[in-house]
Design an enzyme around this catalytic site. Structure first.
Site, mmCIF file in Angstrom:
data_model
loop_
_atom_site.group_PDB
_atom_site.id
_atom_site.type_symbol
_atom_site.label_atom_id
_atom_site.label_comp_id
_atom_site.label_asym_id
_atom_site.label_seq_id
_atom_site.Cartn_x
_atom_site.Cartn_y
_atom_site.Cartn_z
ATOM 1 N N GLY A 67 -7.259 5.604 4.277
ATOM 2 C CA GLY A 67 -5.907 5.598 4.056
ATOM 3 C C GLY A 67 -5.741 6.665 2.798
ATOM 4 N N GLY A 127 -9.203 2.447 6.639
ATOM 5 C CA GLY A 127 -8.149 2.435 7.759
ATOM 6 C C GLY A 127 -8.568 2.626 8.747
ATOM 7 N N GLU A 150 -14.482 -0.176 0.126
ATOM 8 C CA GLU A 150 -13.298 -0.360 -0.882
ATOM 9 C C GLU A 150 -13.873 -1.003 -2.277
ATOM 10 O OE1 GLU A 150 -11.529 -0.360 3.099
ATOM 11 O OE2 GLU A 150 -13.755 -1.417 2.417
ATOM 12 N N ASP A 158 -9.766 -4.411 3.805
ATOM 13 C CA ASP A 158 -8.538 -4.803 4.105
ATOM 14 C C ASP A 158 -8.562 -4.289 5.670
ATOM 15 O OD1 ASP A 158 -8.268 -2.034 3.619
ATOM 16 O OD2 ASP A 158 -6.057 -2.288 3.253
#
Length: 366
Positions: A67, A127, A150, A158
């Site tokens: 992301g 992402g 992450e 996520d």
């Protein structure tokens, strides 16, 4: 000179192709790209002229590196430096708006009503996993390097990553989440994160075949048995070590294995954010909710991560200054309390919660 769109779309016969088109950043996702993907996928789901959708990344380096880290760092630095900032302030920032739309897109991809073929070649991280690993047809190659990195930046997996990894048996999902290490294409198939292996040298021919024959026939012609997974061969000691109740105990068990690889894993985990690791482990050990419920939970955790100092510090150390020496708070893996972890999962005020439409997209061709 007019810049090309960051997402390209093309239709050839009954096959539509989406190309992530930011090769200089390994096709890292920003909010406009998420919006473009959502619009095209919804339109094609309702178009009976489209039989299948293919997702690819521009350039030679990979499908998608994750992301928009710059915006996230800016928001994290502002929120973690403001002692008065709460959930409402976090939910009002650009990163929260990006996550809301991104997580809804992840859910839509998981229940896409037509074949959605994700070509997971090269780097597929963060992402990128969200828009590929929830697909109904996931193709990896000998160049695939898949990761949920992450915890290395003080964040928590996520985009439905904790939903996927919680379902990987024998501790391998926890291994992938807590080490943030890259998985090969063979590893991804062994862990159930991908379905088919097509050698990178055959990708162009495979994609051409998708336009001239049914998906099953194209896979039958070009998909091969994957190489042996190096990670799969370590299931026994990983399963034992990662069954421990806490991160500190996992590190201790890895060191007790007495093998160089296990000791390296222990060192790798020990260097990550203690708070992010503890929250990640709790996410993986939670009861296995639906993907939609997981995404709503991840949204809570993401907002709370923005407010925790480790996220701004982790991005600074790994991406901004690149000194690779983050100062985590706390630094001791045994110092993270259950109450601190619980706070990441506490419900948001109703008006701030992420809501996801659970109705499947309509396929008018059926």
């Amino acid at each position: 000179m007019v810049d090309e769109p960051s997402v390209l779309s093309a239709v050839d016969g009954r096959v539509a192709t989406l190309t992530l088109n930011r090769p200089k950043s390994i096709n890292a996702l920003d909010h406009s790209m998420v919006t473009a993907l959502d619009q095209r996928l919804r339109a094609w789901a309702a178009d009976d002229a489209i039989a299948a959708v293919v997702l690819v990344g521009a350039g030679e380096r990979g499908l998608c590196a994750g992301g928009d880290i710059v915006t996230i760092h800016r928001d994290a630095a502002a929120l973690s430096g403001d002692a008065t900032a709460g959930d409402a302030e976090a939910a009002a920032c650009p990163s929260a708006a990006f996550w809301r739309d991104e997580y809804r897109l992840n859910a839509d991809i998981a229940r896409y009503p037509k074949p959605y073929v994700a070509i997971m070649d090269g780097i597929v991280m963060g992402g990128g996993v969200g828009i590929a690993a929830h697909a109904n047809t996931r193709v990896v190659t000998d160049r695939t390097r898949l990761a949920m990195p992450e915890v290395g930046i003080g964040f928590v997996p996520d985009v439905g990553g904790t939903h996927l990894l919680a379902r990987v048996p024998q501790g391998l999902g926890a291994y992938a989440a807590l080490t943030a290490r890259s998985l090969s294409g063979a590893d991804a198939i062994a862990l159930g994160l991908a379905d088919h292996f097509v050698p990178a040298g055959d990708l162009e021919a495979f994609q051409r075949a998708l336009h001239t024959m049914p998906l099953e026939d194209a896979l039958g012609e070009y998909a091969q048995r994957p190489p042996e997974s190096a990670l799969d061969g370590q299931r026994n000691w990983i399963g034992t070590a990662f069954a421990a109740e806490t991160v500190a105990e996992i590190i201790e068990r890895c060191r007790a294995v007495g093998a160089d690889e296990a000791a390296k894993v222990a060192d790798t985990i020990a260097a990550k954010s203690p708070t992010a690791l503890a929250v990640t482990l709790r996410s993986l050990r939670d009861e296995k909710p639906t993907l939609e419920e997981t995404l709503a939970r991840e949204y809570r955790v993401s907002l709370r991560s923005l407010r925790h100092p480790d996220m701004a510090e982790g991005i600074r150390a790994q991406v901004i200054d690149k000194d690779r020496t983050p100062s985590w708070r706390p630094t001791d893996h045994s110092a993270v309390t259950a109450a601190e972890v619980d706070a990441f999962f506490a419900p948001l005020p109703d008006e701030l919660e992420l809501t996801i439409d659970t109705a499947p997209q309509e396929d008018s061709s059926v």
